[in-house]
Design a protein around this motif. Structure first.
Motif, mmCIF file in Angstrom:
data_model
loop_
_atom_site.group_PDB
_atom_site.id
_atom_site.type_symbol
_atom_site.label_atom_id
_atom_site.label_comp_id
_atom_site.label_asym_id
_atom_site.label_seq_id
_atom_site.Cartn_x
_atom_site.Cartn_y
_atom_site.Cartn_z
ATOM 1 N N ARG A 107 0.823 -1.201 0.000
ATOM 2 C CA ARG A 107 0.000 0.000 0.000
ATOM 3 C C ARG A 107 0.862 1.259 0.000
ATOM 4 N NH1 ARG A 107 -4.028 -0.417 4.515
ATOM 5 N NH2 ARG A 107 -4.892 1.341 3.405
ATOM 6 N N GLN A 108 2.079 1.132 -0.499
ATOM 7 C CA GLN A 108 3.006 2.256 -0.550
ATOM 8 C C GLN A 108 2.441 3.433 -1.339
ATOM 9 O OE1 GLN A 108 5.687 2.984 1.069
ATOM 10 N NE2 GLN A 108 5.999 4.866 -0.045
ATOM 11 N N GLU A 109 1.554 3.164 -2.284
ATOM 12 C CA GLU A 109 0.977 4.247 -3.089
ATOM 13 C C GLU A 109 0.258 5.283 -2.228
ATOM 14 O OE1 GLU A 109 -2.148 1.122 -2.620
ATOM 15 O OE2 GLU A 109 -0.043 1.055 -3.216
ATOM 16 N N LEU A 110 -0.270 4.884 -1.083
ATOM 17 C CA LEU A 110 -0.920 5.831 -0.173
ATOM 18 C C LEU A 110 0.057 6.897 0.310
ATOM 19 C CD1 LEU A 110 -3.011 3.487 2.167
ATOM 20 C CD2 LEU A 110 -3.884 4.987 0.380
ATOM 21 N N ALA A 139 2.967 7.790 -1.237
ATOM 22 C CA ALA A 139 3.682 8.494 -2.303
ATOM 23 C C ALA A 139 3.219 9.944 -2.415
ATOM 24 C CB ALA A 139 3.489 7.767 -3.634
ATOM 25 N N GLY A 140 1.962 10.214 -2.104
ATOM 26 C CA GLY A 140 1.434 11.567 -2.185
ATOM 27 C C GLY A 140 1.485 12.342 -0.886
ATOM 28 N N ASP A 173 -3.498 2.332 8.226
ATOM 29 C CA ASP A 173 -2.612 2.525 7.084
ATOM 30 C C ASP A 173 -1.141 2.411 7.452
ATOM 31 O OD1 ASP A 173 -4.749 3.161 5.213
ATOM 32 O OD2 ASP A 173 -4.970 5.025 6.357
ATOM 33 N N ASP A 194 4.404 -8.771 3.003
ATOM 34 C CA ASP A 194 4.251 -7.434 2.428
ATOM 35 C C ASP A 194 4.612 -6.309 3.396
ATOM 36 O OD1 ASP A 194 3.434 -8.467 0.005
ATOM 37 O OD2 ASP A 194 1.310 -8.352 0.489
ATOM 38 N N GLU A 201 8.336 2.315 5.520
ATOM 39 C CA GLU A 201 8.077 3.383 4.564
ATOM 40 C C GLU A 201 9.416 4.070 4.318
ATOM 41 O OE1 GLU A 201 6.902 6.388 2.188
ATOM 42 O OE2 GLU A 201 8.096 6.731 3.982
#
Length: 148
Positions: free
Chosen positions: A1-4, A6-7, A56, A78, A82
């Motif tokens: 869930r790294q995409e959370l 990234a922003g 998260d 997984d 971070e």
């Protein structure tokens, strides 16, 4: 869930995500005072909540995170640290040892410094938040003693 993550470029961005912390941990009021969303549960349950997506992220001290990743990563493939962000606040971590336990003290210091080195804190985007739980005495400690 790294995409959370990234922003995430500000504390306000991080506040849109849900952190997990242990029941009764001093970190809970610190994070909440900074405007972050925090859910509390038992230590083991927090890892399960990560897997399910109920939380998260699970903020940990850098040396803890490195060791826990080694242990829990075997059970949760997984699980990851971070790589870009750092949530930072003053909080003490004290080890009491007998004076004659110099070898143990050296081993503990080496492990803590190793965890800090692996976490590469100096390369991260740091979100510094205050710790309203610190005593007046702790607030009076000069900055140079807080390690960054």
């Amino acid at each position: 869930r790294q995409e959370l993550f990234a922003g995430v470029n500000s504390l306000a961005d991080l506040a849109k995500l849900t952190a997990g912390q242990g029941v009764g941990w001093v970190d809970v009021p610190i994070l909440k005072a900074a405007g972050l969303t925090v859910v509390s549960n038992t230590y083991d349950a927090l890892f399960k909540m990560l897997v399910r997506g109920t939380i998260d992220y699970f903020p940990r001290a850098a040396p803890e995170a490195v060791g826990e990743l080694q242990v829990m990563g075997a059970q949760i493939p997984d699980l990851m640290l971070e790589p870009r962000l750092l949530l930072s606040y003053r909080s003490d971590l004290i080890f009491y040892l007998r004076r004659e336990d110099e070898a143990l003290a050296a081993d503990l210091e080496g492990a803590l410094r190793g965890g800090l080195r692996v976490a590469q804190l100096e390369r991260r985007l740091r979100f510094a938040i205050p710790n309203p739980m610190l005593s007046a005495e702790a607030r009076a400690i000069p900055d140079r003693y807080w390690g960054g």
